[in-house]
Design a protein around this motif. Structure first.
Motif, mmCIF file in Angstrom:
data_model
loop_
_atom_site.group_PDB
_atom_site.id
_atom_site.type_symbol
_atom_site.label_atom_id
_atom_site.label_comp_id
_atom_site.label_asym_id
_atom_site.label_seq_id
_atom_site.Cartn_x
_atom_site.Cartn_y
_atom_site.Cartn_z
ATOM 1 N N ALA A 1 -2.327 -3.844 -14.826
ATOM 2 C CA ALA A 1 -0.747 -3.594 -14.380
ATOM 3 C C ALA A 1 -0.075 -4.564 -15.167
ATOM 4 O O ALA A 1 1.074 -4.200 -15.497
ATOM 5 C CB ALA A 1 -0.632 -3.864 -12.979
ATOM 6 N N ASN B 1 8.665 3.745 -15.281
ATOM 7 C CA ASN B 1 7.790 3.766 -14.069
ATOM 8 C C ASN B 1 6.349 3.456 -14.186
ATOM 9 O O ASN B 1 5.715 4.187 -15.014
ATOM 10 C CB ASN B 1 8.062 5.196 -13.231
ATOM 11 N N GLY B 2 5.906 2.406 -13.384
ATOM 12 C CA GLY B 2 4.421 2.017 -13.478
ATOM 13 C C GLY B 2 4.149 1.055 -14.570
ATOM 14 O O GLY B 2 3.051 0.791 -15.034
ATOM 15 N N ALA B 3 5.383 0.541 -15.160
ATOM 16 C CA ALA B 3 5.082 -0.349 -16.382
ATOM 17 C C ALA B 3 4.542 -1.923 -15.666
ATOM 18 O O ALA B 3 4.282 -2.766 -16.610
ATOM 19 C CB ALA B 3 6.474 -0.423 -17.115
ATOM 20 N N GLY B 4 4.922 -2.065 -14.604
ATOM 21 C CA GLY B 4 4.475 -3.280 -14.094
ATOM 22 C C GLY B 4 5.442 -4.289 -13.347
ATOM 23 O O GLY B 4 5.129 -5.307 -13.192
ATOM 24 N N LYS B 5 6.727 -3.853 -13.410
ATOM 25 C CA LYS B 5 7.990 -4.633 -12.939
ATOM 26 C C LYS B 5 7.710 -5.262 -11.664
ATOM 27 O O LYS B 5 7.762 -6.325 -11.276
ATOM 28 C CB LYS B 5 9.131 -3.805 -13.082
ATOM 29 N N SER B 6 7.299 -4.335 -10.536
ATOM 30 C CA SER B 6 7.269 -4.861 -9.066
ATOM 31 C C SER B 6 6.081 -5.475 -9.241
ATOM 32 O O SER B 6 6.197 -6.398 -8.273
ATOM 33 C CB SER B 6 7.036 -3.609 -8.300
ATOM 34 N N ASN C 1 -0.284 3.316 -3.488
ATOM 35 C CA ASN C 1 -0.775 2.368 -4.948
ATOM 36 C C ASN C 1 0.065 2.818 -6.157
ATOM 37 O O ASN C 1 -0.386 2.179 -6.988
ATOM 38 C CB ASN C 1 -2.196 2.551 -5.131
ATOM 39 N N LEU C 2 0.979 3.791 -6.044
ATOM 40 C CA LEU C 2 1.669 4.163 -6.952
ATOM 41 C C LEU C 2 2.901 3.381 -7.124
ATOM 42 O O LEU C 2 3.349 2.812 -6.152
ATOM 43 C CB LEU C 2 2.093 5.549 -6.950
ATOM 44 N N SER C 3 3.474 3.326 -8.471
ATOM 45 C CA SER C 3 4.660 2.502 -8.424
ATOM 46 C C SER C 3 5.963 3.191 -7.565
ATOM 47 O O SER C 3 5.799 4.386 -7.543
ATOM 48 C CB SER C 3 5.043 2.327 -10.164
ATOM 49 N N GLY C 4 7.001 2.763 -7.456
ATOM 50 C CA GLY C 4 8.040 3.305 -6.591
ATOM 51 C C GLY C 4 8.743 4.527 -7.233
ATOM 52 O O GLY C 4 8.574 5.698 -6.661
ATOM 53 N N GLY C 5 8.921 4.516 -8.365
ATOM 54 C CA GLY C 5 9.304 5.749 -9.123
ATOM 55 C C GLY C 5 8.291 6.973 -9.131
ATOM 56 O O GLY C 5 8.560 7.857 -9.235
ATOM 57 N N ASN C 6 6.903 6.778 -9.037
ATOM 58 C CA ASN C 6 6.085 7.555 -9.333
ATOM 59 C C ASN C 6 5.882 8.296 -7.772
ATOM 60 O O ASN C 6 5.635 9.249 -7.629
ATOM 61 C CB ASN C 6 4.871 7.112 -9.920
ATOM 62 N N GLU D 1 15.520 -3.323 -8.335
ATOM 63 C CA GLU D 1 16.320 -2.138 -8.177
ATOM 64 C C GLU D 1 17.193 -2.378 -6.598
ATOM 65 O O GLU D 1 17.229 -1.447 -6.085
ATOM 66 C CB GLU D 1 15.580 -1.135 -7.867
ATOM 67 N N GLY E 1 15.273 5.253 -8.510
ATOM 68 C CA GLY E 1 14.245 4.716 -8.852
ATOM 69 C C GLY E 1 13.326 5.332 -9.895
ATOM 70 O O GLY E 1 12.379 4.923 -10.422
ATOM 71 N N PHE F 1 -5.591 -3.850 -11.483
ATOM 72 C CA PHE F 1 -6.109 -3.182 -9.963
ATOM 73 C C PHE F 1 -7.158 -2.145 -10.420
ATOM 74 O O PHE F 1 -7.156 -1.959 -11.772
ATOM 75 C CB PHE F 1 -4.878 -2.413 -9.620
HETATM 76 N N1 LIG Z 1 -1.720 -2.221 -4.507
HETATM 77 C C1 LIG Z 1 -1.920 -1.497 -5.916
HETATM 78 N N2 LIG Z 1 -3.115 -1.048 -6.021
HETATM 79 C C2 LIG Z 1 -3.585 -0.416 -7.199
HETATM 80 N N3 LIG Z 1 -2.607 -0.149 -8.062
HETATM 81 C C3 LIG Z 1 -1.589 -0.680 -7.990
HETATM 82 C C4 LIG Z 1 -1.054 -1.502 -6.822
HETATM 83 N N4 LIG Z 1 0.217 -1.658 -7.170
HETATM 84 C C5 LIG Z 1 0.699 -1.418 -8.437
HETATM 85 N N5 LIG Z 1 -0.442 -0.796 -8.791
HETATM 86 C C6 LIG Z 1 -0.453 0.079 -10.180
HETATM 87 O O1 LIG Z 1 -0.001 -0.934 -11.125
HETATM 88 C C7 LIG Z 1 0.914 -0.429 -12.115
HETATM 89 C C8 LIG Z 1 2.066 -1.068 -12.169
HETATM 90 O O2 LIG Z 1 2.876 -0.850 -10.912
HETATM 91 P P1 LIG Z 1 4.404 -1.549 -10.519
HETATM 92 O O3 LIG Z 1 4.781 -1.013 -9.290
HETATM 93 O O4 LIG Z 1 4.490 -2.755 -11.065
HETATM 94 O O5 LIG Z 1 5.337 -0.655 -11.442
HETATM 95 P P2 LIG Z 1 6.921 -0.468 -11.834
HETATM 96 O O6 LIG Z 1 7.153 -1.151 -13.178
HETATM 97 O O7 LIG Z 1 7.524 -1.445 -10.589
HETATM 98 O O8 LIG Z 1 7.403 0.934 -11.698
HETATM 99 P P3 LIG Z 1 8.745 1.491 -10.711
HETATM 100 O O9 LIG Z 1 9.896 1.776 -11.940
HETATM 101 O O10 LIG Z 1 8.179 3.011 -10.870
HETATM 102 O O11 LIG Z 1 9.020 1.045 -9.727
HETATM 103 C C9 LIG Z 1 0.904 1.154 -11.607
HETATM 104 O O12 LIG Z 1 -0.037 1.793 -12.531
HETATM 105 C C10 LIG Z 1 0.561 1.168 -10.287
HETATM 106 O O13 LIG Z 1 0.109 2.498 -9.848
#
Ligand SMILES: Nc1ncnc2c1ncn2[C@@H]1O[C@H](COP(=O)(O)OP(=O)(O)OP(=O)(O)O)[C@@H](O)[C@H]1O
Ligand SMILES: [Mg+2]
Length: 511
Positions: free
Chosen positions: A36, A56-61, A412-417, A184, A442, A31
């Motif tokens: 990601a 949080n933000g590791a890339g799971k979602s 655009n942040l991950s859920g936890g953030n 989650e 989360g 992104f």
């Molecule tokens: N649509 C998007 N546009 C820009 N950045 C994105 C987008 N989706 C995710 N990101 C970025 O990609 C990275 C991974 O996000 P992701 O949602 O996969 O994290 P996660 O592991 O699910 O975290 P959490 O435990 O908080 O849910 C983060 O830095 C997030 O800000």
């Protein structure tokens, strides 16, 4: 590389193992400003539960969205039954038998529960018309199997967030999928529903479905997973059989350091009474709620889904109206008819539902944070804003917010953030009383410890905190006192002398 060579040398071993139904090979997703995912490989095996863990933000979602055709990989491939495949649209993933319960599910308020469950694949009758009777019946059966007591004909908008989440789970189960992904799934649920979900996972497993399970809760990972994969900054740090690792191993892989899972000790020096609530009642949601709260106190609210805790908190914050009863703040009777009244009186509320009530997803982080403080800015507003900004920055750092920059849109942040932004925004208003609804929902294990420490420190400085939480360790570890609610009423109040997990569960369930 090593892996590929080994495969070439030992083809027999590969064949004897149950083959993956769904697989990612060296998938990368970028992104703007963030990588990601970086060459991620993952195999999902029929009849096995794979836990995906990471900060949080590791890339799971992001992995979930690639596996379900919401995002396309920039590099790497997806294999279904060993065949390279692309999922250009979500329907393609669904047709290949992949279904998911997303972290933030999109459902439709104006549709019924059953319509939400079967949207896009409703059972049809002889003339191609939707067969409502069968749809409602099937919905009823699926809801029943996950222990949800929800009427399928009810409009979705009439449900609380936890029940909406159960509808999202039912929706994922309504397609006859071979791969079930859960991002989650227990975050909004309380003890009883969680147990039912575990049983469901067991039954899906025994039906030979492959399951990808994302969670920040280590007890549940160890309870239901067969395998684990750990992500850090979009890369795979480790994977293997869950029986080969301890939670300390997983935490260390995730965070790169040891994390204390012990709750912060604090000197509780309770100050004067700041809030008195008396006989607070709403015609349908809650009845006769009375309690006092002191400066420096953390008062926990525990209960099952639907116990009325969030509804009551929303009334305290002026979102839910038509209430009667009295509220006194510092001995002065007050009327709270809107969130503005609440903020004026020093009460703020951090909702559980960050998407709808908590944050404005298409505004940058800093604007979200300074928003509730803007009304207070006048005259030398610029200076004040600069001060708020600094405060916001301090708070987000304390909460371990991870974002590319302060300009990043919250959506655009991950859920936890996203959750951390919402907490920071309300703390930055420096309230007298803060209501935190599922504050660490989360939030990853390392940041969770940071949130708890920060809460303890703010309480020591005299902030009065009301904490709604469904996580028993959090309720026990953080609260000075706990009020248990059931079906809209207070059933008991527990303090350090009688605060035990069994007591909580017993009162909440009414046993
Ligand atoms: N649509 C998007 N546009 C820009 N950045 C994105 C987008 N989706 C995710 N990101 C970025 O990609 C990275 C991974 O996000 P992701 O949602 O996969 O994290 P996660 O592991 O699910 O975290 P959490 O435990 O908080 O849910 C983060 O830095 C997030 O800000
Ligand atoms: Mg996520």
């Amino acid at each position: 590389m090593m892996q590929k060579q080994a495969d070439a040398i030992l083809p027999l071993k590969e064949i004897s193992k149950s083959p993956a139904v769904l697989e990612l090979k060296a998938v990368t997703k970028v992104f703007p400003g963030v990588k990601a995912l970086s060459e991620v490989s993952l195999k999902l095996i029929p009849g096995e539960v794979t836990a995906l863990v990471g900060e949080n933000g590791a890339g799971k979602s992001t992995v979930v969205k690639i596996l379900t055709g919401i995002y396309q990989p920039d590099d790497g491939i997806i294999l279904v039954d060993g065949q390279p495949t692309i999922f250009p649209v979500p329907q393609a993933a669904s047709q290949s038998g992949v279904t998911a319960i997303h972290q933030e599910t999109v459902l439709f308020d104006e549709l019924s529960v059953a319509e939400n469950i079967f949207l896009g694949h409703a059972p049809r009758g002889r003339f191609g018309l939707i067969d409502l009777k069968i749809m409602n019946k099937k919905s009823c059966d699926i809801l029943h199997s996950i222990g949800a007591r929800i009427d399928p004909e009810q409009k979705l908008k009439d449900l609380g967030i936890a029940n909406k989440h159960l509808v999202a789970i039912a929706r994922a189960l309504s397609t006859d999928a071979r791969v079930v992904i859960m991002d989650e799934p227990t975050a909004s649920l309380s003890h009883k529903e969680i147990e039912e979900l575990y049983e469901l996972v067991e039954s899906l497993k025994s039906q030979g479905k492959a399951i990808l399970f994302i969670s920040h809760k280590f007890d549940e990972i160890f309870r239901i997973a067969d395998n684990y994969t750990v992500f850090r900054d979009g890369q795979i740090i480790g994977d293997g059989a869950i029986s080969d690792v301890t939670d300390a191993d997983l935490v260390k892989m995730m965070v790169g350091r040891d994390v204390s899972q012990i709750f912060p000790k604090r000197k509780t020096s309770l100050g004067k009474v700041i809030l008195q609530v008396k006989s607070y009642t709403h015609p349908t949601e809650f009845e006769d709620i009375s309690f006092t709260l002191r400066k420096g106190e953390i008062l926990g609210f525990y209960g099952l889904v639907g116990a009325g805790r969030s509804e009551f908190m929303q009334a305290l914050f002026g979102i839910t109206l038509n209430t009667f009863g009295t509220i006194k703040i510092e001995d002065k009777p007050v009327q709270i008819k809107s969130p503005a009244d609440a903020v004026e009186n020093g009460i703020v509320y951090v909702p559980e539902d960050r998407g709808r009530q908590g944050a404005i997803l298409d505004l940058p982080i800093f604007q979200n944070i300074t928003l509730p403080s803007l009304g207070k800015i006048s005259g030398n507003g610029f200076l004040k804003l600069a001060k708020e900004f600094k405060l916001a920055r301090d708070y987000t750092e304390r909460l371990e917010l991870r974002a590319a920059s302060f300009d990043t849109h919250v959506g655009n942040l991950s859920g936890g953030n996203q959750q951390k932004v919402v907490i920071a925004k309300w703390l930055a208003t420096q309230p007298k009383i803060i209501i935190l609804d599922e504050p660490t929902k989360g939030v990853d294990i390392g940041s969770k410890a940071a949130v708890h420490e920060f809460m303890a420190e703010l309480a020591e400085q005299g902030l009065a905190i009301i904490m709604v939480s469904s996580e028993i360790p959090e309720v026990l570890g953080m609260s000075d006192r706990v009020i248990v609610m059931r079906e809209g009423r207070m059933v008991t109040e527990l303090n350090e002398n009688n605060l035990q997990p069994e007591t909580l569960v017993r009162h909440a369930a009414g046993i």
